[in-house]
Design a protein around this motif. Sequence first.
Motif, PDB file in Angstrom:
ATOM      1  N   CYS A 150       1.215  10.186  -3.346  1.00 41.85           N
ATOM      2  CA  CYS A 150       0.159   9.764  -2.409  1.00 41.85           C
ATOM      3  C   CYS A 150       0.264  10.532  -1.088  1.00 41.85           C
ATOM      4  O   CYS A 150       0.321   9.935  -0.003  1.00 41.85           O
ATOM      5  N   ASP A 151       0.338  11.874  -1.225  1.00 37.14           N
ATOM      6  CA  ASP A 151       0.468  12.748  -0.051  1.00 37.14           C
ATOM      7  C   ASP A 151       1.684  12.352   0.775  1.00 37.14           C
ATOM      8  O   ASP A 151       1.594  12.076   1.972  1.00 37.14           O
ATOM      9  N   LEU A 152       2.847  12.339   0.099  1.00 33.11           N
ATOM     10  CA  LEU A 152       4.117  11.965   0.743  1.00 33.11           C
ATOM     11  C   LEU A 152       4.036  10.564   1.348  1.00 33.11           C
ATOM     12  O   LEU A 152       4.591  10.297   2.409  1.00 33.11           O
ATOM     13  N   TRP A 153       3.331   9.682   0.643  1.00 36.29           N
ATOM     14  CA  TRP A 153       3.176   8.278   1.035  1.00 36.29           C
ATOM     15  C   TRP A 153       2.488   8.127   2.388  1.00 36.29           C
ATOM     16  O   TRP A 153       2.826   7.267   3.185  1.00 36.29           O
ATOM     17  N   ARG A 154       1.465   9.000   2.578  1.00 37.31           N
ATOM     18  CA  ARG A 154       0.680   8.929   3.814  1.00 37.31           C
ATOM     19  C   ARG A 154      -0.782   8.600   3.565  1.00 37.31           C
ATOM     20  O   ARG A 154      -1.553   8.460   4.513  1.00 37.31           O
ATOM     21  N   SER A 155      -1.165   8.493   2.290  1.00 38.62           N
ATOM     22  CA  SER A 155      -2.586   8.317   1.983  1.00 38.62           C
ATOM     23  C   SER A 155      -2.814   7.148   1.030  1.00 38.62           C
ATOM     24  O   SER A 155      -2.028   6.917   0.109  1.00 38.62           O
ATOM     25  N   ASN A 156      -3.898   6.433   1.256  1.00 38.90           N
ATOM     26  CA  ASN A 156      -4.335   5.394   0.317  1.00 38.90           C
ATOM     27  C   ASN A 156      -5.752   5.688  -0.169  1.00 38.90           C
ATOM     28  O   ASN A 156      -6.542   4.789  -0.428  1.00 38.90           O
ATOM     29  N   GLY A 189       7.584   5.415 -15.676  1.00 39.08           N
ATOM     30  CA  GLY A 189       7.047   4.925 -16.936  1.00 39.08           C
ATOM     31  C   GLY A 189       5.549   4.733 -16.991  1.00 39.08           C
ATOM     32  O   GLY A 189       4.983   4.562 -18.073  1.00 39.08           O
ATOM     33  N   TRP A 190       4.893   4.748 -15.848  1.00 36.64           N
ATOM     34  CA  TRP A 190       3.447   4.572 -15.823  1.00 36.64           C
ATOM     35  C   TRP A 190       2.754   5.873 -15.435  1.00 36.64           C
ATOM     36  O   TRP A 190       3.251   6.636 -14.616  1.00 36.64           O
ATOM     37  N   THR A 191       1.592   6.090 -16.005  1.00 34.77           N
ATOM     38  CA  THR A 191       0.780   7.241 -15.617  1.00 34.77           C
ATOM     39  C   THR A 191       0.367   7.087 -14.158  1.00 34.77           C
ATOM     40  O   THR A 191      -0.033   5.992 -13.741  1.00 34.77           O
ATOM     41  N   PRO A 192       0.468   8.144 -13.350  1.00 35.00           N
ATOM     42  CA  PRO A 192       0.103   8.034 -11.930  1.00 35.00           C
ATOM     43  C   PRO A 192      -1.309   7.506 -11.734  1.00 35.00           C
ATOM     44  O   PRO A 192      -2.240   7.893 -12.439  1.00 35.00           O
ATOM     45  N   ASP A 193      -1.450   6.601 -10.773  1.00 33.59           N
ATOM     46  CA  ASP A 193      -2.741   6.009 -10.432  1.00 33.59           C
ATOM     47  C   ASP A 193      -3.273   6.611  -9.140  1.00 33.59           C
ATOM     48  O   ASP A 193      -2.490   7.029  -8.272  1.00 33.59           O
ATOM     49  N   PRO A 194      -4.602   6.628  -8.975  1.00 36.21           N
ATOM     50  CA  PRO A 194      -5.163   6.994  -7.669  1.00 36.21           C
ATOM     51  C   PRO A 194      -4.626   6.057  -6.592  1.00 36.21           C
ATOM     52  O   PRO A 194      -4.438   4.857  -6.824  1.00 36.21           O
ATOM     53  N   LYS A 244       4.881  -2.823 -12.273  1.00 34.48           N
ATOM     54  CA  LYS A 244       4.586  -1.485 -11.778  1.00 34.48           C
ATOM     55  C   LYS A 244       5.115  -1.412 -10.356  1.00 34.48           C
ATOM     56  O   LYS A 244       4.843  -2.304  -9.547  1.00 34.48           O
ATOM     57  N   TYR A 245       5.857  -0.379 -10.052  1.00 35.00           N
ATOM     58  CA  TYR A 245       6.369  -0.236  -8.688  1.00 35.00           C
ATOM     59  C   TYR A 245       6.380   1.246  -8.314  1.00 35.00           C
ATOM     60  O   TYR A 245       6.650   2.124  -9.126  1.00 35.00           O
ATOM     61  N   TRP A 246       6.065   1.515  -7.049  1.00 35.90           N
ATOM     62  CA  TRP A 246       6.052   2.901  -6.561  1.00 35.90           C
ATOM     63  C   TRP A 246       7.441   3.526  -6.687  1.00 35.90           C
ATOM     64  O   TRP A 246       8.444   2.875  -6.394  1.00 35.90           O
ATOM     65  N   THR A 247       7.507   4.791  -7.113  1.00 36.92           N
ATOM     66  CA  THR A 247       8.793   5.504  -7.129  1.00 36.92           C
ATOM     67  C   THR A 247       8.692   6.929  -6.579  1.00 36.92           C
ATOM     68  O   THR A 247       9.583   7.381  -5.869  1.00 36.92           O
ATOM     69  N   GLY A 248       7.664   7.685  -6.966  1.00 32.07           N
ATOM     70  CA  GLY A 248       7.591   9.104  -6.604  1.00 32.07           C
ATOM     71  C   GLY A 248       8.548   9.962  -7.409  1.00 32.07           C
ATOM     72  O   GLY A 248       8.767  11.131  -7.078  1.00 32.07           O
ATOM     73  N   PRO A 303       0.835  -1.210   0.000  1.00 25.16           N
ATOM     74  CA  PRO A 303       0.000   0.000   0.000  1.00 25.16           C
ATOM     75  C   PRO A 303       0.868   1.257   0.000  1.00 25.16           C
ATOM     76  O   PRO A 303       2.021   1.226   0.451  1.00 25.16           O
ATOM     77  N   PRO A 304       0.303   2.362  -0.481  1.00 25.90           N
ATOM     78  CA  PRO A 304       1.102   3.576  -0.668  1.00 25.90           C
ATOM     79  C   PRO A 304       1.197   4.474   0.559  1.00 25.90           C
ATOM     80  O   PRO A 304       1.642   5.617   0.435  1.00 25.90           O
ATOM     81  N   ASN A 305       0.808   3.986   1.714  1.00 27.67           N
ATOM     82  CA  ASN A 305       0.757   4.873   2.883  1.00 27.67           C
ATOM     83  C   ASN A 305       1.514   4.343   4.102  1.00 27.67           C
ATOM     84  O   ASN A 305       0.969   4.273   5.208  1.00 27.67           O
ATOM     85  N   PRO A 306       2.805   4.006   3.952  1.00 23.70           N
ATOM     86  CA  PRO A 306       3.566   3.596   5.141  1.00 23.70           C
ATOM     87  C   PRO A 306       3.945   4.775   6.029  1.00 23.70           C
ATOM     88  O   PRO A 306       4.449   4.582   7.131  1.00 23.70           O
ATOM     89  N   GLY A 307       3.740   6.008   5.542  1.00 26.74           N
ATOM     90  CA  GLY A 307       4.039   7.195   6.349  1.00 26.74           C
ATOM     91  C   GLY A 307       5.142   8.058   5.793  1.00 26.74           C
ATOM     92  O   GLY A 307       5.204   9.253   6.053  1.00 26.74           O
ATOM     93  N   SER A 308       6.050   7.457   5.020  1.00 24.46           N
ATOM     94  CA  SER A 308       7.136   8.202   4.381  1.00 24.46           C
ATOM     95  C   SER A 308       7.813   7.282   3.377  1.00 24.46           C
ATOM     96  O   SER A 308       7.581   6.063   3.378  1.00 24.46           O
ATOM     97  N   ALA A 309       8.680   7.855   2.552  1.00 26.96           N
ATOM     98  CA  ALA A 309       9.376   7.045   1.553  1.00 26.96           C
ATOM     99  C   ALA A 309      10.262   5.991   2.209  1.00 26.96           C
ATOM    100  O   ALA A 309      10.262   4.822   1.811  1.00 26.96           O
ATOM    101  N   LYS A 310      11.021   6.388   3.215  1.00 29.13           N
ATOM    102  CA  LYS A 310      11.956   5.431   3.813  1.00 29.13           C
ATOM    103  C   LYS A 310      11.247   4.323   4.584  1.00 29.13           C
ATOM    104  O   LYS A 310      11.837   3.268   4.839  1.00 29.13           O
ATOM    105  N   ASN A 311       9.981   4.538   4.930  1.00 29.74           N
ATOM    106  CA  ASN A 311       9.245   3.494   5.642  1.00 29.74           C
ATOM    107  C   ASN A 311       8.904   2.304   4.748  1.00 29.74           C
ATOM    108  O   ASN A 311       8.508   1.248   5.249  1.00 29.74           O
TER     109      ASN A 311
END
Length: 315
Positions: free
Chosen positions: A269-275, A297-302, A252-256, A165-173
């Motif tokens: 995803c709001d600095l990886w705080r929101s899903n 390479g992928w268009t951003p998804d909700p 597909k993998y998260w990058t920001g 999920p995209p909301n661990p709280g931060s990138a390093k999390n």
Amino acid sequence: MNLKRQRFLNLFLIFCLLVVNVEDCKQLETNNLCDPNSDSFKEVQVLKIITKDSSPICGKDYISTIIPYTISGSVTGLISSGLKLSLNEIILLSVENGSKNFYFMNVLTSGSSYSVRVANQPAGFLCSISNGDGIVKNSDVNSVSVSCAPTCNPCNLFLTNSGYPPNPGSAKNFDANCAADANYPGTGIFKAMVVDGVTRNASVSANAGDGQIDWVFAPNRTYRQSEGIIATTNSVGLFVTALSIRFSVNSKYWTGLNSNWTTNTTNTCDLWRSNTGSFTGVMGQGNSTLIADITSGWTPDPCNLSNQQLICVEQ
């Protein structure tokens, strides 16, 4: 001697005595160590600040809360350049190749919290910190330890088996998922190739590698995946030309990231705080040798659409 002359002399003597007494009083006032307005008091207080003497003067504590203390420690194993330490994520300190010690000079007062972190790893080495957190207590802190050791070369990277999920709280999390994933090779420290511009950053300017924060790729390092050698990073830890082989399997993998390694702040995803569907997240496409694909390479998804995989990079 006539009466008038005698009176004049008496008045003159009284005047002289008054002048002498006033001057004596002024001198006494100036040298009164316990008078905060006296020169002596001020001189002593300045000296006490310089020598970091927080003991009371004349029964009162005037300066213990304003004496600045140094945060320092030892450095072992550093035979490379590029190490930067941060104090409370505000002050940056460059540590030279071969250094045995480091010093944040006269920066914090008693009662302040301190937190020393590695802001940038030296080329080819991984440095860790012991005793990096605490509270200043009326003395300099010299118990922080920085230990550096060589890292991998070539280093491995892998695509996680699971999506996250995209909301661990931060990138390093996201990093914790690397060691817990089914594709983790069993040894080594891995970090996720995800940025937010706050806890992890690859570049502020396009392809420049400036302003890096806890970046996952080391300078001038060769990286490989299970199919072979991918490429070698440049002097700032970035790939800027096409890779030798594809980055990973189709994925597909998260990058920001933007395609030039800067942070896509509107698609994290709001600095990886929101899903929730109110935000979007940018993803990379691994089945390519092009930098624009592997970064974004992928268009951003909700952010509520689905979990995505991660690229985990050995440190």
